[in-house]
Design a protein around this motif. Structure first.
Motif, mmCIF file in Angstrom:
data_model
loop_
_atom_site.group_PDB
_atom_site.id
_atom_site.type_symbol
_atom_site.label_atom_id
_atom_site.label_comp_id
_atom_site.label_asym_id
_atom_site.label_seq_id
_atom_site.Cartn_x
_atom_site.Cartn_y
_atom_site.Cartn_z
ATOM 1 N N GLN A 136 -93.740 -34.175 -40.725
ATOM 2 C CA GLN A 136 -93.748 -33.079 -39.760
ATOM 3 C C GLN A 136 -93.191 -31.801 -40.377
ATOM 4 O O GLN A 136 -92.399 -31.845 -41.311
ATOM 5 N N GLY A 137 -93.641 -30.671 -39.858
ATOM 6 C CA GLY A 137 -93.115 -29.392 -40.328
ATOM 7 C C GLY A 137 -94.097 -28.589 -41.136
ATOM 8 O O GLY A 137 -93.795 -27.466 -41.541
ATOM 9 N N SER A 138 -95.286 -29.146 -41.387
ATOM 10 C CA SER A 138 -96.295 -28.405 -42.131
ATOM 11 C C SER A 138 -97.539 -28.235 -41.268
ATOM 12 O O SER A 138 -97.786 -29.002 -40.341
ATOM 13 N N ALA A 139 -98.338 -27.221 -41.603
ATOM 14 C CA ALA A 139 -99.556 -26.944 -40.844
ATOM 15 C C ALA A 139 -100.550 -28.088 -40.947
ATOM 16 O O ALA A 139 -101.255 -28.409 -39.989
ATOM 17 N N ARG A 140 -100.592 -28.736 -42.116
ATOM 18 C CA ARG A 140 -101.566 -29.818 -42.267
ATOM 19 C C ARG A 140 -101.199 -31.029 -41.402
ATOM 20 O O ARG A 140 -102.082 -31.726 -40.898
ATOM 21 N N ALA A 141 -99.897 -31.274 -41.214
ATOM 22 C CA ALA A 141 -99.485 -32.378 -40.353
ATOM 23 C C ALA A 141 -99.944 -32.139 -38.920
ATOM 24 O O ALA A 141 -100.433 -33.059 -38.242
ATOM 25 N N GLU A 142 -99.822 -30.914 -38.463
ATOM 26 C CA GLU A 142 -100.256 -30.568 -37.107
ATOM 27 C C GLU A 142 -101.751 -30.800 -36.935
ATOM 28 O O GLU A 142 -102.221 -31.210 -35.872
ATOM 29 N N THR A 143 -102.504 -30.529 -37.997
ATOM 30 C CA THR A 143 -103.957 -30.661 -37.929
ATOM 31 C C THR A 143 -104.413 -32.109 -38.027
ATOM 32 O O THR A 143 -105.220 -32.580 -37.213
ATOM 33 N N TYR A 144 -103.935 -32.833 -39.025
ATOM 34 C CA TYR A 144 -104.511 -34.134 -39.346
ATOM 35 C C TYR A 144 -103.832 -35.323 -38.683
ATOM 36 O O TYR A 144 -104.482 -36.353 -38.447
ATOM 37 N N ASN A 145 -102.545 -35.233 -38.403
ATOM 38 C CA ASN A 145 -101.868 -36.400 -37.818
ATOM 39 C C ASN A 145 -102.524 -36.891 -36.524
ATOM 40 O O ASN A 145 -102.640 -38.103 -36.308
ATOM 41 N N PRO A 146 -102.986 -35.989 -35.637
ATOM 42 C CA PRO A 146 -103.617 -36.468 -34.397
ATOM 43 C C PRO A 146 -104.936 -37.208 -34.620
ATOM 44 O O PRO A 146 -105.410 -37.910 -33.716
ATOM 45 N N MET A 147 -105.548 -37.073 -35.788
ATOM 46 C CA MET A 147 -106.841 -37.731 -36.032
ATOM 47 C C MET A 147 -106.757 -38.828 -37.088
ATOM 48 O O MET A 147 -107.769 -39.296 -37.592
ATOM 49 N N LEU A 148 -105.552 -39.261 -37.418
ATOM 50 C CA LEU A 148 -105.392 -40.268 -38.465
ATOM 51 C C LEU A 148 -105.995 -41.614 -38.102
ATOM 52 O O LEU A 148 -106.365 -42.398 -38.986
#
Length: 310
Positions: free
Chosen positions: A213-225
């Motif tokens: 958590q804490g990066s822009a990519r985590a916000e984008t990709y974590n919900p679609m893992l």
């Protein structure tokens, strides 16, 4: 220009803009650059927008050590220029050359479509009649915009030589819209960036092991893992067949599609993986199977700065 390698190395993360989290300095990145030289990967992609000159400055500290063997790809980003100045294009590219202590770039791009026809015209005027014109390209453009840029350059006796768009197994809009075919028919190199979707297609992350958590990519990709891990399972099968790691298969796929992938590198291992990926030759059946798996997941990987290319 000089022969291009099969893969370009991206210095986006060298700008420390928060996309990847953490902080990267010259001391940590020098071994990465040295590993690239060792593996014959000599094309570097950067932009002033990557940390407002931070990426360029770090890269500049290294490229002079490899002499003329290093190739540098840089960009005119309108949002970073003083657009009120009639010499905005000239001012930016010459400031970048000064920052990097270079006489010229090997590839130079209009970074995005913000008032792009105007800036493509300015780029054409700047390079018209000059010796040693770099490969001229446009990034984040759809097919109509690419054709328009090509005509603008042609009117000044110049050629559109490169297109750079987000392209991966979960974002094939540049292919579906006809951009790849147009590039092939017009001798334009298509540079594919985010082939690994900022690590989401590396096999490193899944629902049990999300991006920190804490990066822009985590916000984008974590919900679609949950969907991405299905594709990663297919990538892993091929990786095991070829004796490589999962992250090398999406890169090999991009090469098999006739594109030149730009791979972001922040560790020596990333460079070594990229070099191995360049030597993998996927079969047409393997390419098709990967694409069918990805398409069935119906993932929307369009990012905030881009659009559908259809």
């Amino acid at each position: 220009m000089k022969n291009l390698p099969k893969i370009a190395l991206g210095a986006w993360a060298w700008g420390n803009d928060g996309t990847f989290g953490g902080s990267l300095g010259a001391e940590a990145l020098k071994p990465v650059f040295d590993a690239a030289v060792k593996n014959g990967l000599n094309l570097w992609d950067t932009a002033y927008a990557y940390g407002m000159g931070t990426s360029e400055k770090v890269l500049a500290g290294f490229v002079h050590g490899c002499g003329s063997d290093c190739l540098v790809s840089d960009k005119f980003t309108p949002q970073c220029a003083d657009t009120s100045s009639p010499s905005a294009f000239k001012d930016m590219i010459e400031a970048q050359l000064d920052l990097m202590q270079l006489k010229g770039f090997d590839i130079y791009w209009i970074h995005n479509v913000w008032d792009a026809p105007k800036w493509t015209e300015e780029m054409a005027k700047y390079f018209e009649g000059r010796d040693n014109v770099p490969v001229l390209g446009v990034s984040n453009h759809n097919l109509a915009e690419i054709k328009q840029a090509s005509e603008i350059l042609k009117a000044h006796g110049l050629k559109l030589g490169a297109v750079q768009n987000h392209y991966s197994l979960i974002n094939r809009s540049s292919e579906e819209s006809g951009i790849l075919q147009f590039c092939k028919e017009n001798d334009i190199i298509f540079f594919s960036y985010m082939v690994l979707e900022q690590g989401a297609l590396s096999g490193k992350y899944d629902t049990k092991h999300p991006m920190p958590q804490g990066s822009a990519r985590a916000e984008t990709y974590n919900p679609m893992l949950d969907k991405i891990e299905i594709l990663n399972a297919e990538l892993k099968k091929l990786a095991e067949k070829y004796g490589v790691e999962t992250a090398q298969i999406p890169v090999a796929w991009a090469i098999a599609k006739g594109t030149l992938p730009i791979i972001g590198v922040t560790k020596e291992k990333h460079v070594e993986d990229a070099a191995k990926a360049a030597n993998i030759l996927l079969t047409s059946d393997e390419v098709r199977r990967l694409e069918e798996t990805a398409a069935a997941l119906n993932i929307n990987a369009i990012r905030f700065w881009e659009k559908e290319m259809k």
